[in-house]
Structures are given as C-alpha cells and as structure tokens.
Design a protein around this motif. Structure first.
Motif, PDB file in Angstrom:
ATOM      1  N   LEU A  86     -27.522 -69.425  24.844  1.00 41.38           N
ATOM      2  CA  LEU A  86     -28.691 -69.677  25.691  1.00 41.38           C
ATOM      3  C   LEU A  86     -29.217 -71.094  25.480  1.00 41.38           C
ATOM      4  O   LEU A  86     -29.577 -71.781  26.447  1.00 41.38           O
ATOM      5  CB  LEU A  86     -29.787 -68.646  25.425  1.00 41.38           C
ATOM      6  CG  LEU A  86     -29.479 -67.216  25.875  1.00 41.38           C
ATOM      7  CD1 LEU A  86     -30.647 -66.291  25.546  1.00 41.38           C
ATOM      8  CD2 LEU A  86     -29.134 -67.146  27.349  1.00 41.38           C
ATOM      9  N   TYR A  87     -29.271 -71.546  24.226  1.00 44.35           N
ATOM     10  CA  TYR A  87     -29.685 -72.925  23.967  1.00 44.35           C
ATOM     11  C   TYR A  87     -28.760 -73.902  24.699  1.00 44.35           C
ATOM     12  O   TYR A  87     -29.218 -74.848  25.339  1.00 44.35           O
ATOM     13  CB  TYR A  87     -29.668 -73.248  22.471  1.00 44.35           C
ATOM     14  CG  TYR A  87     -30.702 -72.543  21.635  1.00 44.35           C
ATOM     15  CD1 TYR A  87     -32.030 -72.455  22.039  1.00 44.35           C
ATOM     16  CD2 TYR A  87     -30.367 -71.979  20.401  1.00 44.35           C
ATOM     17  CE1 TYR A  87     -32.990 -71.816  21.256  1.00 44.35           C
ATOM     18  CE2 TYR A  87     -31.312 -71.351  19.609  1.00 44.35           C
ATOM     19  CZ  TYR A  87     -32.613 -71.264  20.042  1.00 44.35           C
ATOM     20  OH  TYR A  87     -33.559 -70.643  19.259  1.00 44.35           O
ATOM     21  N   LEU A  88     -27.457 -73.669  24.589  1.00 43.44           N
ATOM     22  CA  LEU A  88     -26.497 -74.556  25.254  1.00 43.44           C
ATOM     23  C   LEU A  88     -26.645 -74.521  26.769  1.00 43.44           C
ATOM     24  O   LEU A  88     -26.581 -75.561  27.427  1.00 43.44           O
ATOM     25  CB  LEU A  88     -25.064 -74.197  24.855  1.00 43.44           C
ATOM     26  CG  LEU A  88     -24.626 -74.627  23.467  1.00 43.44           C
ATOM     27  CD1 LEU A  88     -23.255 -74.050  23.129  1.00 43.44           C
ATOM     28  CD2 LEU A  88     -24.603 -76.150  23.351  1.00 43.44           C
ATOM     29  N   ASP A  93     -26.588 -77.444  30.236  1.00 42.41           N
ATOM     30  CA  ASP A  93     -26.095 -76.940  31.522  1.00 42.41           C
ATOM     31  C   ASP A  93     -24.594 -76.604  31.486  1.00 42.41           C
ATOM     32  O   ASP A  93     -23.909 -76.663  32.491  1.00 42.41           O
ATOM     33  CB  ASP A  93     -26.406 -77.929  32.643  1.00 42.41           C
ATOM     34  CG  ASP A  93     -26.455 -77.254  34.003  1.00 42.41           C
ATOM     35  OD1 ASP A  93     -26.865 -76.074  34.075  1.00 42.41           O
ATOM     36  OD2 ASP A  93     -26.067 -77.893  34.999  1.00 42.41           O
ATOM     37  N   MET A  94     -24.078 -76.267  30.286  1.00 43.05           N
ATOM     38  CA  MET A  94     -22.679 -75.837  30.156  1.00 43.05           C
ATOM     39  C   MET A  94     -22.585 -74.381  30.584  1.00 43.05           C
ATOM     40  O   MET A  94     -22.833 -73.476  29.785  1.00 43.05           O
ATOM     41  CB  MET A  94     -22.194 -75.986  28.703  1.00 43.05           C
ATOM     42  CG  MET A  94     -21.942 -77.383  28.279  1.00 43.05           C
ATOM     43  SD  MET A  94     -20.971 -77.435  26.752  1.00 43.05           S
ATOM     44  CE  MET A  94     -22.226 -77.620  25.527  1.00 43.05           C
ATOM     45  N   ARG A  95     -22.243 -74.143  31.802  1.00 45.84           N
ATOM     46  CA  ARG A  95     -22.207 -72.789  32.363  1.00 45.84           C
ATOM     47  C   ARG A  95     -21.094 -71.921  31.777  1.00 45.84           C
ATOM     48  O   ARG A  95     -21.175 -70.704  31.810  1.00 45.84           O
ATOM     49  CB  ARG A  95     -22.073 -72.838  33.886  1.00 45.84           C
ATOM     50  CG  ARG A  95     -23.254 -73.483  34.557  1.00 45.84           C
ATOM     51  CD  ARG A  95     -24.420 -72.545  34.525  1.00 45.84           C
ATOM     52  NE  ARG A  95     -25.620 -73.208  35.007  1.00 45.84           N
ATOM     53  CZ  ARG A  95     -26.826 -72.939  34.564  1.00 45.84           C
ATOM     54  NH1 ARG A  95     -27.003 -72.054  33.626  1.00 45.84           N
ATOM     55  NH2 ARG A  95     -27.865 -73.573  35.025  1.00 45.84           N
ATOM     56  N   GLY A  98     -21.914 -69.006  29.342  1.00 45.71           N
ATOM     57  CA  GLY A  98     -22.632 -67.820  29.819  1.00 45.71           C
ATOM     58  C   GLY A  98     -22.015 -66.501  29.399  1.00 45.71           C
ATOM     59  O   GLY A  98     -22.730 -65.596  28.954  1.00 45.71           O
ATOM     60  N   PRO A  99     -20.694 -66.336  29.512  1.00 50.42           N
ATOM     61  CA  PRO A  99     -20.082 -65.064  29.112  1.00 50.42           C
ATOM     62  C   PRO A  99     -20.181 -64.758  27.616  1.00 50.42           C
ATOM     63  O   PRO A  99     -19.970 -63.627  27.194  1.00 50.42           O
ATOM     64  CB  PRO A  99     -18.616 -65.220  29.524  1.00 50.42           C
ATOM     65  CG  PRO A  99     -18.623 -66.251  30.595  1.00 50.42           C
ATOM     66  CD  PRO A  99     -19.745 -67.187  30.241  1.00 50.42           C
ATOM     67  N   VAL A 100     -20.517 -65.740  26.799  1.00 47.60           N
ATOM     68  CA  VAL A 100     -20.653 -65.523  25.358  1.00 47.60           C
ATOM     69  C   VAL A 100     -21.944 -64.761  25.044  1.00 47.60           C
ATOM     70  O   VAL A 100     -22.008 -63.995  24.082  1.00 47.60           O
ATOM     71  CB  VAL A 100     -20.615 -66.883  24.606  1.00 47.60           C
ATOM     72  CG1 VAL A 100     -20.903 -66.715  23.131  1.00 47.60           C
ATOM     73  CG2 VAL A 100     -19.278 -67.570  24.832  1.00 47.60           C
ATOM     74  N   THR A 101     -22.965 -64.949  25.877  1.00 47.27           N
ATOM     75  CA  THR A 101     -24.280 -64.351  25.621  1.00 47.27           C
ATOM     76  C   THR A 101     -24.210 -62.832  25.440  1.00 47.27           C
ATOM     77  O   THR A 101     -24.729 -62.319  24.446  1.00 47.27           O
ATOM     78  CB  THR A 101     -25.273 -64.733  26.730  1.00 47.27           C
ATOM     79  OG1 THR A 101     -25.259 -66.146  26.902  1.00 47.27           O
ATOM     80  CG2 THR A 101     -26.679 -64.283  26.396  1.00 47.27           C
TER      81      THR A 101
END
Length: 124
Positions: A86-88, A93-95, A98-101
C-alpha cells in the motif's frame, strides 16, 4: 522470544513516524483516496506490530513457542506485503504491487489463526 518483541516495537515506532508523515508532510502531496490508503497501511502496520509484541508476551504464558514464532513470521510477512504494498502504491504509483496486498492480508489472518491454535493447544 526477544525478536518478535524488538521487531514489534520497531515496526510500531515506524508506524507512528509514518502516521505523522501522512498527517503533515503528505497532506499537500496526496489527495483523498491516496491519504486513505496510506492511513490504512499505517493502521494495519501498527495493529500487527502490537501483535508481534503480544506474541512475545504470550510465550511467557506457556503457549507453544513454535506456533507463536510461526505467527510472528506471518505477521512480519503480512506487514511487509500488506502495508508495504500500500505504501508503494500510494507513494510511487507502482500498480504491479497491487496483487501483493491480499497476500499480505492472508498472512495477517493466518498469524491470528495460529495464535488461536496455540491457545487451544495449551496444556491446562
């Protein structure tokens, strides 16, 4: 069980610093949704940093150390993957992160589940 205690306290400290940064330095940089996501990352990091401290305290209560260390590892992985992604997302803006969250969220849930198992397996 000193490591979970030290890591928990350190990550709690970092979450307070990040929260202050979000409240002051990032107010002019991030807009509504970005600040909400940043705040979510800080909140989950703080709660699970406290969970690491809790793991250290529970070990003194006679709960299974192996299960507690596994829970601590999952909390650490969850903080890094959930809050870290989320910080990243917000700051860079490294989309693609997102799947890591959700994987981080699963680690956090599994950590709590292991604490339940450790509590249930405790000898009376």
């Amino acid at each position: 069980m000193r490591l979970p205690l030290v890591l928990g306290a350190f990550l709690a400290l970092l979450s307070v610093i990040a929260g202050a940064m979000g409240a002051h330095a990032l107010r002019g940089v991030l807009e509504g949704r970005g600040l909400e996501v940043f705040d979510t990352a800080v909140t989950y990091q703080f709660y699970h940093a406290i969970a690491l401290v809790l793991v250290a305290l529970l070990s003194a209560n006679g709960l299974n150390r192996r299960l507690l260390m596994m829970a601590a590892g999952l909390f650490l992985a969850g903080i890094l993957m959930f809050s870290g992604s989320l910080y990243l997302l917000v700051l860079t803006d490294m989309r693609w992160v997102g799947p890591v969250t959700p994987l981080g969220g699963i680690c956090l849930m599994a950590g709590w589940a292991l604490i339940i198992v450790a509590a249930l397996r405790r000898a009376p």
